[in-house]
Design an enzyme around this catalytic site. Structure first.
Site, mmCIF file in Angstrom:
data_model
loop_
_atom_site.group_PDB
_atom_site.id
_atom_site.type_symbol
_atom_site.label_atom_id
_atom_site.label_comp_id
_atom_site.label_asym_id
_atom_site.label_seq_id
_atom_site.Cartn_x
_atom_site.Cartn_y
_atom_site.Cartn_z
ATOM 1 C CE LYS A 114 -3.753 -0.166 2.761
ATOM 2 N NZ LYS A 114 -4.600 -0.481 3.942
ATOM 3 C CD GLU A 161 -2.275 -2.535 6.215
ATOM 4 O OE1 GLU A 161 -3.208 -2.818 5.452
ATOM 5 O OE2 GLU A 161 -2.254 -1.514 6.910
ATOM 6 C CE LYS A 162 -3.640 -11.760 9.207
ATOM 7 N NZ LYS A 162 -3.667 -13.168 8.880
ATOM 8 C CG LEU A 187 -7.139 -8.487 7.261
ATOM 9 C CD1 LEU A 187 -7.780 -7.338 8.006
ATOM 10 C CD2 LEU A 187 -6.752 -9.589 8.237
ATOM 11 C CE LYS A 231 -16.368 3.890 3.485
ATOM 12 N NZ LYS A 231 -15.978 5.027 4.339
ATOM 13 C CD GLU A 261 -12.526 4.586 6.257
ATOM 14 O OE1 GLU A 261 -13.504 5.179 5.779
ATOM 15 O OE2 GLU A 261 -11.626 4.084 5.542
ATOM 16 C CD GLU A 264 -8.414 5.806 4.565
ATOM 17 O OE1 GLU A 264 -7.531 6.627 4.264
ATOM 18 O OE2 GLU A 264 -9.333 5.497 3.791
ATOM 19 C CG ASN A 306 -11.520 8.932 5.984
ATOM 20 O OD1 ASN A 306 -10.506 9.018 5.300
ATOM 21 N ND2 ASN A 306 -12.346 7.920 5.896
ATOM 22 N NE ARG A 332 -12.961 12.750 3.827
ATOM 23 C CZ ARG A 332 -13.694 11.664 3.641
ATOM 24 N NH1 ARG A 332 -14.974 11.664 3.979
ATOM 25 N NH2 ARG A 332 -13.178 10.568 3.122
HETATM 26 P P1 ADP Z 1 -7.786 4.110 0.369
HETATM 27 O O1 ADP Z 1 -7.381 5.284 1.209
HETATM 28 O O2 ADP Z 1 -7.045 4.050 -0.941
HETATM 29 O O3 ADP Z 1 -9.265 3.969 0.222
HETATM 30 P P2 ADP Z 1 -7.683 2.086 2.507
HETATM 31 O O4 ADP Z 1 -6.484 1.819 3.326
HETATM 32 O O5 ADP Z 1 -8.819 2.816 3.141
HETATM 33 O O6 ADP Z 1 -7.218 2.811 1.141
HETATM 34 O O7 ADP Z 1 -8.231 0.734 1.936
HETATM 35 C C1 ADP Z 1 -9.291 0.715 0.999
HETATM 36 C C2 ADP Z 1 -9.888 -0.655 0.901
HETATM 37 O O8 ADP Z 1 -8.902 -1.617 0.488
HETATM 38 C C3 ADP Z 1 -10.432 -1.204 2.208
HETATM 39 O O9 ADP Z 1 -11.745 -0.742 2.482
HETATM 40 C C4 ADP Z 1 -10.390 -2.683 1.906
HETATM 41 O O10 ADP Z 1 -11.471 -3.005 1.023
HETATM 42 C C5 ADP Z 1 -9.110 -2.851 1.130
HETATM 43 N N1 ADP Z 1 -7.945 -3.141 2.017
HETATM 44 C C6 ADP Z 1 -7.097 -2.247 2.557
HETATM 45 N N2 ADP Z 1 -6.186 -2.845 3.351
HETATM 46 C C7 ADP Z 1 -6.464 -4.167 3.314
HETATM 47 C C8 ADP Z 1 -5.895 -5.345 3.938
HETATM 48 N N3 ADP Z 1 -4.833 -5.270 4.754
HETATM 49 N N4 ADP Z 1 -6.473 -6.534 3.673
HETATM 50 C C9 ADP Z 1 -7.545 -6.627 2.853
HETATM 51 N N5 ADP Z 1 -8.128 -5.581 2.225
HETATM 52 C C10 ADP Z 1 -7.599 -4.359 2.455
#
Ligand code: ADP
Length: 448
Positions: free
Chosen positions: A158, A200-201, A203, A237, A275, A287, A289, A291
């Site tokens: 990421k 990251e692991k 999920l 979403k 989140e 993460e 947010n 706002r």
């Molecule tokens: P962004 O800021 O680009 O939206 P996020 O970190 O909020 O990135 O992650 C967005 C989405 O990606 C999450 O809602 C989930 O669907 C997927 N995701 C993020 N991290 C993981 C993880 N470690 N394992 C599985 N899915 C992930």
């Protein structure tokens, strides 16, 4: 309290803020691009100022034009809504340098949470559970391989500057790691000008659960429970609900307290959302947010509070108007995001809306800037309405949603309404049994 607030946004969220201002006896100033001269927020605000041509970079993201609009109208504070400038620390700095108030957290907190590695390090230190992964950035393949051996596969690469699902790559096995690492870095560099990535692991079957927090900026904070936003398409979403069908009162209180304490300790001010991915009874921070979120109305429905009013109060230096013990969720609320898009490919569908009829009745809220005769411009987000229902329990909310969708008329453009009728026929949706991957799989198998 402020006597006049400028809203640096458009569409339904601009109306949302204007409504709160009016109830508080505060004058409102709308800003708009030349493409939005006929928009509802321009009509509804007490004053309106044109700030530039259609492209958002020249209007809704134009710092000097927005600051000048404040100076011309005498607005003392700026509400950014969501999107646009709402998480732009540089803008907050400029606002403050001009002696104006930004209705939101400090530039420092926005910066802290805008960088995902810093956000994760901060949250970890504050006792918030995080996804296992590299501690900090991963500079090269050799380090990536070591981390991969430690945390195991599948894993996800990421971007620290990431957003909107970009700069994120899955590596199912060690063999896929090098490609994932290189492409995530390249994508991050191209999209955000910052190639730094972390690991990251991954999920496999989580739900998306987010906690609404509110800080008073003086070391006090409360939480307003969770929202379940697991139904997503391309990380966007589509339907949100509160409470989550997967969370009980004890779990809510426990994770809510962890989140409220974390933001209290950093002196956070205003609304925020922490989140998490939630799998097998464990929360994993992804993460924060800094706002107001699009889906804030479901929280307002179950807690009976006005989050925008609270944002304005806190920005004006007033204390929080509710204590944790008073915040008890009642019933169930669901929001659907209605976009002007043509199914099945979700192709944007701007244009003339001939007729618009909003649903109403008990437990129904429609946040929309549409009106009959309005032409949806092609330059902005395709969200045209948020339909929010509230019922005594989840089955009642689902029945109310179906009933309200049936009353809605948007004639002239295609919308995503048929998707929601289709979802309301699915047993998994009716049972609340879905992960963040459910909707993508449904869309692959069905043709809503
Ligand atoms: P962004 O800021 O680009 O939206 P996020 O970190 O909020 O990135 O992650 C967005 C989405 O990606 C999450 O809602 C989930 O669907 C997927 N995701 C993020 N991290 C993981 C993880 N470690 N394992 C599985 N899915 C992930």
């Amino acid at each position: 309290m402020f006597s006049k607030i400028l809203i640096a946004n458009r569409g339904e969220i601009a109306l949302r803020v204007i409504r709160a201002c009016r109830e508080m006896g505060i004058a409102s100033v709308a800003v708009h691009s030349t493409a939005d001269s006929d928009a509802m927020h321009v009509r509804m605000a007490d004053e309106a100022i044109c700030i530039g041509p259609p492209a958002a970079t020249d209007s809704y993201l134009n710092f000097p034009a927005i600051i000048s609009a404040c100076e011309i109208t005498g607005a003392e504070a700026i509400h950014p809504g969501y999107g646009f400038l709402s998480e732009n620390a540089a803008f907050v700095q400029v606002v403050e340098d001009h002696g104006l108030t930004f209705i939101g957290p400090s530039a420092e907190h926005i910066r802290m949470m805008g960088d995902k590695i810093t956000a994760k390090d901060t949250m970890k230190a504050l006792g918030v559970p995080c996804v296992p992964g590299s501690d900090g950035g991963v500079p090269d393949m050799e380090t990536a391989r070591q981390v991969g051996n430690d945390i195991g596969f599948p894993l996800i690469v990421k971007a620290t500057a990431g957003g909107g699902g970009r700069g994120m790559k899955l590596a199912r096995t060690a063999d896929e790691l090098e490609t994932a690492f290189r492409t995530a870095r390249a994508e991050a560099k191209a999209a955000f000008g910052n190639a730094e990535v972390y690991l990251e692991k991954y999920l496999g079957k989580p739900r998306h659960i987010e906690i609404q927090v509110f800080g008073d900026g003086k070391g006090g904070a409360v939480h307003l429970g969770e929202r379940d936003c697991s139904l997503q398409r391309r990380h966007q979403k589509v339907l949100e609900e509160a409470p989550s069908p997967a969370i009980d009162a004890e779990t809510r209180a426990r994770i809510g307290q962890v989140c409220a304490e974390a933001v209290a300790r950093i002196g956070y001010s205003g609304a925020g959302t922490i989140e998490f991915l939630y799998e097998d009874g464990e929360f994993y921070f992804i993460e924060m947010n800094t706002r107001l979120q699009v889906e804030h109305p479901v929280t307002e429905a179950v807690f009976g509070v006005d989050l925008v009013r609270e944002q304005i109060r806190v920005a004006a230096g007033l204390p929080l108007s509710f204590a944790q013990a008073e915040l008890v969720p009642q019933g169930h609320s669901i929001e659907v995001r209605i976009n002007a898009e043509k199914l099945p490919r979700f192709t944007p569908c701007p244009g003339l809306v001939n007729t618009f009829h909003a649903p109403g009745g008990l437990g129904v809220r429609m946040d929309s800037a549409l009106y009959g005769g309005y032409t949806i411009p092609p330059y902005y987000d395709s969200l045209i309405a948020k339909l929010i229902v509230h019922g005594r329990d989840r089955p009642e909310a689902l029945a109310r949603l179906r009933r309200a969708l049936g009353e809605l008329i948007v004639d002239g453009v295609d919308t995503t309404v048929p998707l929601f009728f289709a979802l309301l026929e699915q047993d998994d949706v009716l049972r609340g049994d879905y992960t963040i991957h459910w909707l993508e799989r449904f869309l692959e198998s069905a043709d809503p």
